[in-house]
Write an enzyme that holds these catalytic residues in place. Sequence first.
Site, mmCIF file in Angstrom:
data_model
loop_
_atom_site.group_PDB
_atom_site.id
_atom_site.type_symbol
_atom_site.label_atom_id
_atom_site.label_comp_id
_atom_site.label_asym_id
_atom_site.label_seq_id
_atom_site.Cartn_x
_atom_site.Cartn_y
_atom_site.Cartn_z
ATOM 1 N N HIS A 138 80.306 9.265 43.569
ATOM 2 C CA HIS A 138 79.817 8.088 44.352
ATOM 3 C C HIS A 138 80.217 9.425 46.359
ATOM 4 O O HIS A 138 80.663 8.613 47.027
ATOM 5 C CB HIS A 138 80.940 6.791 44.077
ATOM 6 C CG HIS A 138 79.779 6.087 43.749
ATOM 7 N ND1 HIS A 138 78.337 6.318 43.465
ATOM 8 C CD2 HIS A 138 80.335 5.201 42.876
ATOM 9 C CE1 HIS A 138 78.128 5.671 42.253
ATOM 10 N NE2 HIS A 138 80.047 4.717 42.181
ATOM 11 N N HIS A 210 74.485 0.302 46.255
ATOM 12 C CA HIS A 210 75.559 0.075 45.435
ATOM 13 C C HIS A 210 75.873 -1.443 45.995
ATOM 14 O O HIS A 210 76.786 -1.923 45.172
ATOM 15 C CB HIS A 210 77.063 0.443 45.691
ATOM 16 C CG HIS A 210 77.286 0.398 44.291
ATOM 17 N ND1 HIS A 210 78.145 -0.264 43.857
ATOM 18 C CD2 HIS A 210 77.991 1.590 43.774
ATOM 19 C CE1 HIS A 210 78.914 -0.141 42.714
ATOM 20 N NE2 HIS A 210 78.621 1.599 42.664
ATOM 21 N N GLU A 341 71.172 0.335 40.390
ATOM 22 C CA GLU A 341 72.199 1.855 40.902
ATOM 23 C C GLU A 341 70.794 2.187 40.364
ATOM 24 O O GLU A 341 70.832 3.233 39.651
ATOM 25 C CB GLU A 341 73.031 2.470 41.123
ATOM 26 C CG GLU A 341 73.722 1.002 41.588
ATOM 27 C CD GLU A 341 75.088 1.599 40.546
ATOM 28 O OE1 GLU A 341 75.919 2.921 41.037
ATOM 29 O OE2 GLU A 341 75.721 0.894 40.011
#
Length: 376
Positions: A138, A210, A341
């Site tokens: 991420h 997210h 996502e």
Amino acid sequence: MLKKLFTFMALSAGGVLAFSACNNAAEEKKTATMLTSQPYGNLSGTEIVQYTLTNANGMVVKILNYGGVITDIITQDRDGTPGNVVLSYDTLAGYLQSGNPYFGTLVGRYANRIAKATFKIDTATYHLAVNNNGNALHGGLKGFDKVVWNVTPLPGDSSLLLEYQSKDGEEGYPGNLNAKVIYTLTSDNALKIEYVATTDKPTPVNLTQHTYFNLSAGKSPTILDHELQLDAPGYTPVDDQLIPLGRIDSVKGTPMDFTTPTRIGARIDSVKGGYDHNWVFAKESGLAKVGTLYDPASGRLMTVSTSEPGIQFYTGNFLDGSLQFTRNKAVYGKNAGLCLEAQHFPDSPNQPTFPNTILKPGEKYTQTTIYQFGVK
């Protein structure tokens, strides 16, 4: 010019063009969206602001300039009772705490995992910040989820433009990346998220949102009774570190099959660790509806549309009840929420058979995802 384009897109998406052209008072009341803002805290001398979008139906979306966080999505159940359908905190301290699992954040420069925190572009090898079992996750130690975005309300009070300049070398990524995200609350109870990015050097880009959803609005401690449907005949199997093996497998006859509405808890015990995988859509390129999420108890229904080729479905497997500053002191244990996502595939820079995620100078990265809410 780009900002003008974004403004036009946001006006069109939010129904404001129709509002401007209509002189009927009843129609104005039906399509109007209200935008307000309020202080939410302070981070190293920078004011953190919470923006609130409210449409005429009473749907509410609240967003921070820190991390682009969605703190609230308030929608009605089948009885007309409003509730917040995302996991969140009461204060900024929650989002700043160590171990915050990306609640509601924008994710970048690369969503999901890059194996061994390393990739190559042509003959150059790049080493990223390591933050997940020797891998990059991420965006790194300080990804887009932990920066303060510049926020501009767009005309019509239905959209917010968020901008962030990611410098060359940040978290190990090459190139100065200009990222823009527009959040729009529409008159038909949808949250539309549009992404655009440009760069001055080739670099991997994979942006997503997210948010953890629980359509019961806190009435159920888990999402195991939610029903999920995904128009995805395939998924990317992973190793023990959740790195893709480089192939796409069929979901048919496996616990990964959500091609028809299926209770999430029905087969989750057959999946080691729970669901945390990338599903591959059957659709052609372009924006299309790709799935639904339904909570039978509340009657809330969420449809998902995206331009992306895949989606990471994650069932909050690592939540353990230890997070502090949770909304109303809720205990967020395992499976308290789920993420959908929309994205390109994990580890694509190291997987030559996966869709390309390298953005080059002169090109434009775009992504659109829409979460629409209703009841049945």
